[in-house]
Design a protein around this motif. Structure first.
Motif, short mmCIF file in Angstrom:
data_model
loop_
_atom_site.label_atom_id
_atom_site.label_comp_id
_atom_site.label_asym_id
_atom_site.label_seq_id
_atom_site.Cartn_x
_atom_site.Cartn_y
_atom_site.Cartn_z
N VAL A 78 0.83 -1.18 0.02
CA VAL A 78 0.04 -0.10 0.19
C VAL A 78 0.66 1.26 0.03
O VAL A 78 0.74 2.18 -0.73
CB VAL A 78 -1.00 -0.19 0.90
N PRO A 79 1.71 1.47 0.92
CA PRO A 79 2.67 2.66 0.90
C PRO A 79 3.52 2.50 -0.34
O PRO A 79 3.88 3.47 -1.14
CB PRO A 79 3.58 2.52 2.35
N ALA A 80 3.88 1.34 -0.78
CA ALA A 80 5.00 1.41 -1.93
C ALA A 80 4.08 1.92 -3.28
O ALA A 80 4.69 2.45 -4.04
CB ALA A 80 5.34 -0.14 -2.04
N THR A 81 2.89 1.39 -3.25
CA THR A 81 2.03 2.06 -4.61
C THR A 81 2.06 3.37 -4.33
O THR A 81 2.11 3.99 -5.32
CB THR A 81 0.63 1.12 -4.51
N TRP A 82 1.72 4.00 -3.18
CA TRP A 82 1.46 5.63 -3.45
C TRP A 82 2.83 6.27 -3.56
O TRP A 82 2.82 7.00 -4.48
CB TRP A 82 1.16 5.72 -1.77
N VAL A 83 3.99 5.52 -3.17
CA VAL A 83 5.23 6.35 -3.37
C VAL A 83 5.67 6.09 -4.84
O VAL A 83 5.94 7.00 -5.30
CB VAL A 83 6.44 5.68 -2.33
#
Length: 232
Positions: A78-83
């Motif tokens: 989830v954070p990887a997708t956003w970044v």
């Protein structure tokens, strides 16, 4: 310049969980760095949320000199997708049995509004922890390694589940590693996400293939790095 692999752990984990994978990447000449997400902490009151994870991960990516391939496990997707949607340095994304949510969706919404019945809530109500990690998270992993991994599990901040994914990339190639025997994240769901990925790999593992099938995950990550170099 070969991209650096920035590894993003799942809920309740620490960067230690990637040590076996990092050893194999190093042996193949691939530099890697594992980030500690602030949503995972030994103290439930200190466990932060998704937006905090995104800020820390973005800073880690920006500290790398050159392109980056983000490789994320489980919640780390989830954070990887956003970044990946916002950092120009990100040349590739690898999901290791990871959540590929749509922008505007939270983990808790995806989970139907509640946590699994085996999960434990902290006394202060600020965090949760899996109560059946041996069976759900580490199925198929060496028992000695499982025991150490369970001992190292942290609390996961509630806001990691309630905050919504702010953005998803449109043009960063995704490699999805499907764990075909995963008791925690249904393989059928992973297959749906893999259909939208540029590349997909299937590994006959539980939820932690980077521990139970490290060689196969290393191959998949190395291939994503090679494609990031060639643009393939």
């Amino acid at each position: 310049m070969n991209p650096t692999v920035v590894l993003v752990h799942g809920a309740m984990h620490t960067p230690w969980i990637f040590d076996p994978l990092r050893e194999r990447l190093t042996a193949r000449g691939i530099a890697s760095y594992a980030v500690q997400l602030p949503s995972s902490a030994p103290d439930s009151a200190a466990a932060r949320g998704l937006t905090d994870d995104v800020a820390v991960l973005r800073a880690a990516v920006e500290s790398v000199d050159g392109p980056v391939v983000l490789a994320a496990h489980s919640y780390g997707g989830v954070p990887a997708t956003w970044v990946a949607a916002e950092a120009a340095q990100v040349a590739g994304l690898v999901h290791i049995a990871a959540f590929a949510l749509q922008a505007g969706t939270s983990m808790l919404e995806w989970m139907g509004g509640d946590f699994p019945p085996t999960w434990i809530r902290s006394a202060d109500g600020l965090a949760v922890k899996a109560g059946d990690a041996e069976q759900s998270i580490f199925s198929g992993v060496d028992p000695t390694l499982t025991a150490e991994a369970v001992e190292r599990l942290n609390w996961q901040g509630m806001r990691a589940f309630t905050e919504k994914l702010g953005a998803a990339p449109a043009d960063v190639p995704l490699t999805y590693i499907v764990a075909t025997e995963d008791p925690a994240l249904p393989p059928a769901v992973q297959e749906q996400w893999a259909e939208r990925a540029a590349h997909s790999v299937r590994i006959p593992s539980g939820h932690s293939p980077h521990l139970s099938h490290t060689a196969e995950v290393t191959d998949a990550v190395a291939q994503a790095v090679a494609r990031a170099v060639t643009g393939g």
